[in-house]
Scaffold this motif. Structure first.
Motif, PDB file in Angstrom:
ATOM      1  N   UNK A   1      10.907   3.073  11.939  1.00  0.00           N
ATOM      2  CA  UNK A   1      11.669   1.865  11.648  1.00  0.00           C
ATOM      3  C   UNK A   1      11.013   1.066  10.528  1.00  0.00           C
ATOM      4  N   UNK A   2       9.686   0.988  10.551  1.00  0.00           N
ATOM      5  CA  UNK A   2       8.981   0.252   9.499  1.00  0.00           C
ATOM      6  C   UNK A   2       9.116   0.966   8.163  1.00  0.00           C
ATOM      7  N   UNK A   3       8.993   2.284   8.153  1.00  0.00           N
ATOM      8  CA  UNK A   3       9.151   3.040   6.910  1.00  0.00           C
ATOM      9  C   UNK A   3      10.560   2.843   6.350  1.00  0.00           C
ATOM     10  N   UNK A   4      11.562   2.915   7.199  1.00  0.00           N
ATOM     11  CA  UNK A   4      12.945   2.733   6.745  1.00  0.00           C
ATOM     12  C   UNK A   4      13.148   1.333   6.178  1.00  0.00           C
TER      13      UNK A   4
ATOM     14  N   UNK B   1      -8.917   6.051   7.486  1.00  0.00           N
ATOM     15  CA  UNK B   1      -8.395   4.717   7.201  1.00  0.00           C
ATOM     16  C   UNK B   1      -7.492   4.785   5.978  1.00  0.00           C
ATOM     17  N   UNK B   2      -6.774   3.695   5.742  1.00  0.00           N
ATOM     18  CA  UNK B   2      -5.955   3.555   4.553  1.00  0.00           C
ATOM     19  C   UNK B   2      -6.902   3.186   3.416  1.00  0.00           C
TER      20      UNK B   2
ATOM     21  N   UNK C   1       0.820  -1.818   5.238  1.00  0.00           N
ATOM     22  CA  UNK C   1       0.448  -0.640   4.462  1.00  0.00           C
ATOM     23  C   UNK C   1       1.650  -0.011   3.752  1.00  0.00           C
ATOM     24  N   UNK C   2       2.803   0.022   4.381  1.00  0.00           N
ATOM     25  CA  UNK C   2       3.964   0.607   3.712  1.00  0.00           C
ATOM     26  C   UNK C   2       4.420  -0.260   2.545  1.00  0.00           C
ATOM     27  N   UNK C   3       4.320  -1.580   2.668  1.00  0.00           N
ATOM     28  CA  UNK C   3       4.636  -2.460   1.537  1.00  0.00           C
ATOM     29  C   UNK C   3       3.600  -2.286   0.423  1.00  0.00           C
TER      30      UNK C   3
ATOM     31  N   UNK D   1       4.564   1.088  -4.083  1.00  0.00           N
ATOM     32  CA  UNK D   1       4.586   1.163  -5.551  1.00  0.00           C
ATOM     33  C   UNK D   1       3.965   2.444  -6.092  1.00  0.00           C
ATOM     34  N   UNK D   2       3.305   3.241  -5.248  1.00  0.00           N
ATOM     35  CA  UNK D   2       2.548   4.392  -5.734  1.00  0.00           C
ATOM     36  C   UNK D   2       3.398   5.662  -5.716  1.00  0.00           C
ATOM     37  N   UNK D   3       3.505   6.284  -6.895  1.00  0.00           N
ATOM     38  CA  UNK D   3       4.272   7.518  -7.012  1.00  0.00           C
ATOM     39  C   UNK D   3       3.693   8.638  -6.161  1.00  0.00           C
ATOM     40  N   UNK D   4       2.404   8.589  -5.887  1.00  0.00           N
ATOM     41  CA  UNK D   4       1.753   9.684  -5.163  1.00  0.00           C
ATOM     42  C   UNK D   4       2.181   9.782  -3.704  1.00  0.00           C
ATOM     43  N   UNK D   5       2.678   8.698  -3.112  1.00  0.00           N
ATOM     44  CA  UNK D   5       3.021   8.723  -1.683  1.00  0.00           C
ATOM     45  C   UNK D   5       4.271   9.581  -1.486  1.00  0.00           C
ATOM     46  N   UNK D   6       4.085  10.735  -0.846  1.00  0.00           N
ATOM     47  CA  UNK D   6       5.172  11.703  -0.696  1.00  0.00           C
ATOM     48  C   UNK D   6       5.761  11.736   0.702  1.00  0.00           C
ATOM     49  N   UNK D   7       4.990  11.309   1.715  1.00  0.00           N
ATOM     50  CA  UNK D   7       5.471  11.395   3.093  1.00  0.00           C
ATOM     51  C   UNK D   7       4.608  10.522   3.981  1.00  0.00           C
ATOM     52  N   UNK D   8       5.247   9.809   4.902  1.00  0.00           N
ATOM     53  CA  UNK D   8       4.544   9.083   5.962  1.00  0.00           C
ATOM     54  C   UNK D   8       4.663   9.880   7.262  1.00  0.00           C
TER      55      UNK D   8
END
Length: 523
Positions: free
Chosen positions: A476-479, A386-387, A432-434, A438-445
């Motif tokens: 599309x959502x990530x973009x 889960x997220x 979840x992407x929104x 803000x988190x610097x740790x997120x490197x890749x979806x």
């Protein structure tokens, strides 16, 4: 004006027959007997353990004695007081996070909504049903699979998700899990017993608001030729009146560790509903965030405020790390942070407890700190879980642990031929992407765990179910929400054979020595 209160803590729990009709909710709301205490955030199994109805399911074979919970409906009740002056507010918003699963919600005996995903919150203005003084919130949950039809699981291509029976063992999974938006492992996985989670796994909040509020703050850094950075901010304001406009001032401040404060503000006509206010903040001496072992984990404190007349509405302050990300696929597969390639060493992250709602902030901190001390630079959040709660990502920001983040799809041909399923997934991904932007740790979806591999090597090109999600909907959502974060279709993915060592990433299941060619790619 903005007032928020938590309804976390001890709730009442009871079970009834699975088919008990929702018309019984007003009676249950005021029923005195037959309740047991359970924590929220928490899982019904915690209440059952505390009252001695079940033993700890993660010891021995106790999980087999918990299967009966899937065949009951579970009713969770919270009694709370609302101040009389709240009734003068424009909006009184109820938010419940981590509803697992098939939730029906009642306030003071009135049905106020249904919810079908553990992966984004239920949110509704409940002012019409709130009263001054005592109120009763009632939530009905189930394990989630009881109303899944065979046609949803087994589409015309006839391909079903793999199970233990395919490996010559007794079946303990449940093919219906692929239709339900909840942690997929909870019906059994190679590392987990079958323990169907049934939970309010996150915070329950009540917000009383007047005029307007800030809904979201999006920050995107841009490098300048002189070495400075300009932060482009989009502040999403929600103005509540359905046809009137009003005037407001949006202010934003970023404060670094040395106490240097960088500010911007803008006056705006606030339209009914959403108004997107654009601000730019120059940082002449930018303090970068680096992964563990590559530099400091500098975090800016971000504060946003909305003023409408004499009313001041502050957004909850948060920490933000300034970093620049790329994915280098030119003859290799590498994450690049602030222009430097990262040697990504670490491991998969599965939920820290099979009863995932039981994990608290202290446990997140301990585990992430241990990853840092073991010289990890990355954790991959696996797509069957889960997220995680905010505290996990905050710990990764503080300790410099990058996150490869799967969307929650694992080892199944997901029914994206169903319009209702696609709609659930899009709301989940959008939220979840929104939330995590803000988190610097997120490197890749990443689109999924092993499903692209499955198309070729498990299902022999007999199904394309799920491909629309990974190839179109999710990128599309990530973009749209965080274009500065790379997207990858799946793990493993790349080349003609998705689990090859030639292109992209690979899940290396063989314990023999790697070939020299693979060693060269890794180094």
């Amino acid at each position: 004006m903005f007032i928020e209160t938590l309804l976390n803590g001890t709730w009442d729990l009871r079970d009834e027959i699975l088919s008990l009709e929702l018309s019984h909710a007003p009676r249950l709301s005021h029923l005195a007997d037959g309740w047991m205490p359970m924590p929220v955030p928490g899982d019904i199994h915690q209440g059952l353990i505390a009252t001695g109805r079940i033993k700890e399911p993660l010891l021995g074979l106790n999980s087999f004695d918990c299967h009966w919970t899937e065949f009951r409906s579970w009713w969770l009740r919270k009694t709370f007081d609302a101040p009389s002056d709240w009734l003068d507010m424009d909006v009184i918003e109820l938010e419940l996070n981590g509803l697992d699963s098939n939730a029906e919600l009642f306030l003071n005996g009135v049905h106020v909504g249904s919810h079908r995903s553990a992966f984004y919150p239920f949110v509704r203005d409940v002012k019409p049903w709130l009263v001054a003084g005592q109120n009763v919130l009632l939530v009905r949950l189930t394990a989630g699979v009881e109303d899944v039809a065979d046609v949803e699981v087994e589409a015309p291509d006839g391909v079903r998700p793999p199970g233990e029976a395919d490996r010559g063992r007794m079946e303990r999974g449940d093919a219906r899990r692929l239709v339900v938006r909840k942690p997929q492992y909870s019906f059994g996985w190679d590392w987990s017993p079958r323990l169907a989670t049934t939970a309010i796994a996150g915070d329950v909040k009540l917000r009383a608001m007047r005029h307007a509020c800030i809904r979201h703050v999006n920050l995107v850094p841009h490098q300048e030729p002189d070495g400075g950075v300009t932060v482009a901010a989009t502040v999403t304001v929600d103005q509540f009146h359905y046809y009137k406009s009003s005037e407001g001032v949006v202010s934003l401040a970023l404060t670094d560790a040395q106490g240097r404060r960088h500010e911007a503000s803008a006056r705006a006509v606030l339209r009914s509903g959403y108004t997107f206010v654009e601000l730019k903040i120059p940082l002449p001496d930018p303090q970068l965030w680096w992964p563990n072992g590559m530099g400091a984990q500098h975090l800016y404190r971000v504060e946003a405020e909305l003023a409408v007349g004499e009313q001041q509405m502050a957004f909850a302050p948060f920490d933000w790390g300034l970093r620049f990300l790329d994915l280098d696929t030119d003859g290799l597969f590498a994450v690049v942070v602030n222009g430097k390639h990262v040697f990504c060493k670490g491991g998969d992250w599965i939920p820290a407890d099979a009863l995932y709602a039981r994990t608290d902030d202290a446990r997140y901190e301990t585990l992430v700190r241990e990853a840092r001390d073991a010289n990890f630079t990355m954790l991959r959040i696996w797509g069957g879980g889960w997220y995680e709660r905010d505290a996990f990502y905050q710990a990764c920001d503080r300790h410099g642990i990058l996150i490869w983040h799967d969307f929650m799809f694992a080892c199944a041909p997901y029914p994206d031929h169903l319009e209702s399923f696609r709609a659930l997934v899009e709301r989940e991904a959008d939220y979840q992407t929104k939330r995590l932007q803000r988190h610097a740790c997120i490197a890749l979806w990443c689109g999924s765990n092993e499903n692209n591999w499955g198309f070729r090597d498990w299902w022999s090109d007999r199904t394309q179910r799920g491909a629309h999600l990974y190839n179109y909907l999710l990128p599309s959502v990530v973009q749209r929400n965080c274009p500065e974060v790379p997207y990858w279709n799946g793990s493993p993915y790349g080349g003609d054979a998705p689990n090859s060592s030639e292109v992209g990433d690979q899940h290396y299941w063989h314990e023999a020595m790697m070939s020299p060619k693979m060693e060269r790619r890794i180094t």
